[in-house]
Write an enzyme that holds these catalytic residues in place. Structure first.
Site, PDB file in Angstrom:
ATOM      1  N   HIS A  15       1.195  -1.093   0.213  1.00 24.82           N
ATOM      2  CA  HIS A  15      -0.257  -0.090   0.241  1.00 24.82           C
ATOM      3  C   HIS A  15       0.392   1.519   0.163  1.00 24.82           C
ATOM      4  CE1 HIS A  15       0.457  -0.634   5.306  1.00 24.82           C
ATOM      5  NE2 HIS A  15       0.132   0.665   4.918  1.00 24.82           N
ATOM      6  N   ASP A  68       0.122  -7.666   1.228  1.00 25.45           N
ATOM      7  CA  ASP A  68       0.107  -6.212   1.130  1.00 25.45           C
ATOM      8  C   ASP A  68       2.074  -6.390   1.576  1.00 25.45           C
ATOM      9  OD1 ASP A  68      -0.204  -4.083   1.719  1.00 25.45           O
ATOM     10  OD2 ASP A  68       0.292  -3.214   3.978  1.00 25.45           O
ATOM     11  N   SER A 114       4.876   2.528   8.114  1.00 24.16           N
ATOM     12  CA  SER A 114       3.589   1.565   7.107  1.00 24.16           C
ATOM     13  C   SER A 114       5.945   0.649   6.198  1.00 24.16           C
ATOM     14  CB  SER A 114       3.307   1.569   6.180  1.00 24.16           C
ATOM     15  OG  SER A 114       1.811   1.630   6.627  1.00 24.16           O
TER      16      SER A 114
END
Length: 456
Positions: A184, A214, A297
């Site tokens: 993402h 992911d 992230s």
């Protein structure tokens, strides 16, 4: 011709003020000798002094110096200066008081000046206790030691795309320039800039990505001195183990936070913004209370030996507010962070580097995602009218039928379809898997070998 002289008797002197005249009598009581200069006519009464009369008595007038005696300039008699005589007690007391006050003021001024000087000197020389210079090194297992080891291999990603600009984190996998991050972070990226802990920035290209896990791999070229991070084993992780997270929360590069492993095998899903479920990620995650925020992230979650045990991927925000004025979610960390286990990430990264995409382990069934009971129910039919259990699939070979409810995976209970997918994807294609299904009110134990499906 003889000179003509004025009379030899001078004019009578003005009476001296009382504070300048002698006492009227001698100490023995006899009359004090008269020392006045004779007047022009001996014995004649002198005219009163108008100035003295007008001024009045001078008993209480204090002068700094006695007035000069008056004399007749035509007289040949010797001038006699009257003796001041003993000072009066009142005048001496006032003089003593004046001297004392002056001395006090002088002493006070000197003391004040010395006090100010001492204060200034003490202020300029003030030194508070302080520790001396210590060695810069830290124990390898300390947070500082772990950070010093890992930071050279952690990078910040600045991504420009159709949806705008974003920031994420990644870490170096090898000396060829491969960097692992979250899908993402780089999804829909048109331009990616990688910044190292030294401040050097270079462009990067996407090698491959997988929305189901992911995860994504990007690559930089022409960069020397890369510092790949060591990979740990997520199977060794225990609840309570200390961990360190490194990332760029809100674009604050090289941010280090610490915490513990709060839970393992925590099933989470993320994404799903496209509406068709194609971008939903299913993760059997490590839960940590190390602060993780937007921008973390893709960054590493490290164990006590500075080895990567997880890839920070998601956080749990605060629940929706009770009224329209409250924000829907708290955007910062509330101590609920989730990381993709490194064992899963390692397999996916290796496949992406080799082939550009990753494979998913599957059991070969279509699940009824609307089922609200306990467990994961096998649907009645699949997509486009196909069977929910296609012939030849791993599930068909194991004897699974439509309507079966899968309640356990390898002896661990599952509570829904998402959790079943997460448990399956924690394995590799070809791994054996034990399932417990509920059929006609009875549990059955089945064994199967996981199949493979491409992520692309």
């Amino acid at each position: 011709m003889s000179d003509t002289h004025p009379p030899t008797d001078p004019a009578p002197l003005r009476s001296a003020p009382r504070w300048w005249s002698r006492p009227a009598s001698s100490p023995d009581g006899t009359a004090a000798p008269d020392h006045r200069v004779p007047g022009p006519r001996e014995g004649a009464e002198a005219a009163p002094d108008a100035d003295a009369t007008a001024a009045g008595p001078l008993d209480d007038v204090a002068l700094d110096e006695p007035p000069a005696p008056r004399y007749d300039p035509w007289s040949t008699a010797p001038l006699h200066v009257p003796d001041a005589g003993p000072a009066r007690p009142g005048i001496r007391m006032r003089q003593l008081v004046a001297v004392a006050v002056g001395c006090a003021l002088l002493a006070g001024g000197v003391g004040a000046w010395l006090g100010v000087l001492a204060e200034r000197r003490s202020s300029t020389r003030l030194e508070l206790p302080q520790a001396g210079v210590e060695p810069k090194g830290r124990a390898p297992g300390s947070v500082a030691g772990i950070a010093a080891t890992a930071l050279p291999g952690v990078v910040t990603l600045h991504v420009a795309g159709g949806a705008g600009n974003g920031t994420g984190t990644g870490f170096v996998l090898d000396g060829q320039g491969h960097i692992l991050t979250n899908n993402h972070v780089v999804a829909d990226a048109q331009r990616i800039t990688v910044t190292f802990s030294t401040g050097e920035s270079v462009n990067a290209d996407v090698v491959g990505r997988d929305g189901g896990y992911d995860l994504a791999v990007v690559k930089v070229d022409g960069v020397r001195g890369l510092k790949p991070l060591a990979l740990g084993n997520s199977e060794n992780v225990k609840v309570g183990d200390p961990v360190v997270a490194i990332g760029a929360p809100f674009d604050l590069s090289n941010t280090v936070t610490a915490g513990i492993i709060s839970a393992t095998g925590r099933p989470i899903t993320a994404g799903g913004d496209k509406g068709d479920g194609s971008d939903v990620s299913y993760v059997d995650a490590l839960q940590t209370d190390a602060p993780i925020n937007p921008g973390n992230s893709g960054g590493p979650l490290l164990d006590g030996l500075a080895r990567v045990i997880g890839i920070n991927s998601a956080i749990r925000g605060a629940d929706q507010g009770q009224n329209d004025k409250d924000p829907a979610r708290q955007s910062g960390s509330i101590g609920l962070g989730f990381a993709i286990p490194v064992n899963q990430a390692k397999r996916v990264a290796e496949e992406i580097i080799r082939t550009g995409h990753a494979t998913h382990p599957v059991i070969g069934v279509t699940l009824d995602m609307q089922y609200t009971g306990d467990g994961a129910r096998v649907g009645d039919k699949g997509a486009e009218g196909k069977p929910a259990v296609p012939p030849g699939s791993p599930a068909a070979r194991a004897g699974i039928k439509s309507g079966d409810v899968i309640v356990k995976v390898d002896g661990q209970r599952v509570h829904g379809g998402d959790e079943l997918i997460i448990k399956v994807r924690a394995h590799r294609p070809g791994d054996p898997l034990g399932l417990t299904v509920l059929r006609d009110g009875k549990e059955r134990a089945l064994e199967l070998v996981l199949g493979s499906a491409n992520s692309g």
